[in-house]
Scaffold this active site. Sequence first.
Site, PDB file in Angstrom:
ATOM      1  CE  LYS A 107      -0.399  -0.984   4.893  1.00 11.19           C
ATOM      2  NZ  LYS A 107       0.016  -2.390   4.887  1.00 11.19           N
ATOM      3  CD  GLU A 192       4.869  -3.695  12.825  1.00  9.70           C
ATOM      4  OE1 GLU A 192       6.025  -4.027  13.143  1.00  9.70           O
ATOM      5  OE2 GLU A 192       4.187  -4.318  11.983  1.00  9.70           O
ATOM      6  CE  LYS A 207      -4.168  -1.360   5.313  1.00  9.94           C
ATOM      7  NZ  LYS A 207      -4.435  -1.808   6.707  1.00  9.94           N
TER       8      LYS A 207
END
Lengths: 441, 441
Positions: A107, A192, A207
């Site tokens: 993306k 993360e 996105k």
Amino acid sequence: MVESLRLGVAGLGTVGASLLRILQRHGNDLALRVGRPVVVTSVSARDRMRDRGVDLTPFAWFDDPVALARSNDIDVFVELMGGADGPAAASVRAAIEAGKHVVTANKALLARHGTELARAAEANGVSLNFEAAAAGGIPIIKTLRESLAGNTVSRVYGILNGTCNYILTRMEREGLSFDACLAEAQRLGYAEADPTFDVDGFDTAHKLSLLTAIAFGSEIDTDEIYVEGIRSITTADIEAADELGYRIKLLGVASWSDGGIEQRVHPTMVPKSSPIARVDGVTNAVAVEADFVGRLVLSGPGAGGDATASSVMSDIADIARGDVVGTFGRPAHTLQPYRRAGIRAHEGGYYIRLAVYDRPGAFASIAKRMAENDISLESIVQRRRAPKADAPDHPQPLEPQPVILITYDTTETQVREALDRITADGHIAEQPQMIRIEQLA
Amino acid sequence: MVESLRLGVAGLGTVGASLLRILQRHGNDLALRVGRPVVVTSVSARDRMRDRGVDLTPFAWFDDPVALARSNDIDVFVELMGGADGPAAASVRAAIEAGKHVVTANKALLARHGTELARAAEANGVSLNFEAAAAGGIPIIKTLRESLAGNTVSRVYGILNGTCNYILTRMEREGLSFDACLAEAQRLGYAEADPTFDVDGFDTAHKLSLLTAIAFGSEIDTDEIYVEGIRSITTADIEAADELGYRIKLLGVASWSDGGIEQRVHPTMVPKSSPIARVDGVTNAVAVEADFVGRLVLSGPGAGGDATASSVMSDIADIARGDVVGTFGRPAHTLQPYRRAGIRAHEGGYYIRLAVYDRPGAFASIAKRMAENDISLESIVQRRRAPKADAPDHPQPLEPQPVILITYDTTETQVREALDRITADGHIAEQPQMIRIEQLA
């Protein structure tokens, strides 16, 4: 015997490994469906020796993904490395120039270079497919590109980041703070170590920019997206939303109005009765509103190796059958320059939470500032906190009291101006909280 | 100049009229998307004179749809007449034999002749597309045929009939009887004067049979579907479901187990927390469970001229671009004979409502019958009705009392046997009510 479709796969992380497993498990059935065998001939990754639970010996190994992209032994270059530039961009460009079809889950690459790459693919007569780049396993790209060919889309919006939705769901269910839920999401592998990209809304924006290009036939302009993440959301906001009949979701919203496009990513109060409000945990959901079909809602896994590989395989199957659809659902040279929605700023209702010092005239002053900015209030909730136990009879506690305001439709400019003045008046103890309300059927 | 794709449209009801409007409004954009103009050249309908709000003068008129299907002036025959046999079947066969692609919204035709027609289309090298035949505007056919090419589907289920879902939603919200809600649905145009086809589950069964063929690569066998409608559902059932954490929906369910397929249509208790439980009114929703993607849920309008025409146009756009996908997602000659799921009957939990005469030993006798059939009970709810006002002190009212039983997983054979014995014992006043429970995540 029909010729095989030969794949070169660059990037063997969780998605790449899942893709190899799909071909192992369903290769025969896939060949039946698409009318020809689909085989991986070559692979590339950073570390040749890493154990991925998949036997790589049948495949030619390339240290350099650009060399793989140009190899004469592949028909389709499958890019699963990630990153907006670097090897991903270089190898995708090389593949297109070499006349190879490209399938990518990247993306960031498309959000930055999508228009240029789509035009290059078109000029070279190859496909550039990216179902896996938005909303993981959900077939939203195919739906927008193909199923809605007979529609004009007015709005597309959704929950496009599982990390944020997981955190907001946990905050709501457990009454825990953002920080506690983020730490939990990190422990579980849903976030993360550096969560910025997810929790500050950038992943959702990437996105959304892809959905916008297909929905409205415009060039990609990720920089035009207003982006606000979920770090400022407190349990007080979530509780207040609940009482008022709303839930708080990080939405990406793209809509067409006044001859232009509005794109925004921000925490949003959505009515509990709307389907999007009920999407919990790491699940993603995308809603499309269009003139003939009305409203479609697609929900499913937004991430994960297997679900993402399922979408990668859908793109490969289209190429194997010889189906050709423009990258963004129409010829790339017809994509219109991005045009921001008209002069009027975003209009809608707002949720405002203020920590007001409980002293005479404070509330009247706030009400006056709202009125001065032509803001009408739909509801006002002032819940007096219980006085502290050690000062039960204190006549005028200096402890600030939470005040929740819900406005009728107004503009962001007006709300911001009113809040600046209220802040300057000195009656509130903290920076005001402001959350947009989205009216969804 | 690329050649136009020429359509012949047979049937100009609400869907046909909407299709003509889509082409009027979006024809230019569509041509851009698919790379060539798409034009209607010819039409056929029962009554040439009826005012449809659309100008028919540009089109050649055919009284006979079979003649239209064979016309040299069309590339695609669009069948919107309906009916399993008669003119629809005759003209679709004629079109295929004449080498024309076919797009149809006709579920009854495909449920009866789908396998044969798919083979004929394949033999003649033409497409037979039917996105609009199941779940109206929802792109479930494309999703199953194309997006899930890399998956093995284990279960597909959904709310496929808007009439039934509207009635059940109204019964739940307003506490009204089935008959009252059906009458309301008829007044609003959501139900036909003869509602049999919808409320007795046949419409759902037709649609399910099409999803089953794609999901499991099997020949169509609508006769193998167990079908039960919603006429027997009472407000007492809906209230009991609510208290137990369920809602009642008419579901079509097709699943793969023991090397075979199980297909059923019946009122189903679904957990309130499942996405399918929250689909209200005339909206449809389909869920697919598959090995790599996990679970997808698609919801949207299941009927209506505009939404259905949107799906018809999606099929036409695929043909205009030259995309060729087997009717059921794979070559028609590879469809496997329908194979019913193994020896074991359907297993699951059951909701049972009994009207029990309140006398000593009645309940013990019922419990004994359940135990004899190895049925374990998860919960038992007996709510004693208030005694009648004119006999407040009656010691043992003969008025039957409702007893609700929820079983653990068992087989239908066992439940039916137990209920037969309980009925024979004479302790219950009415035919027992039995509703299957579907465990959905």
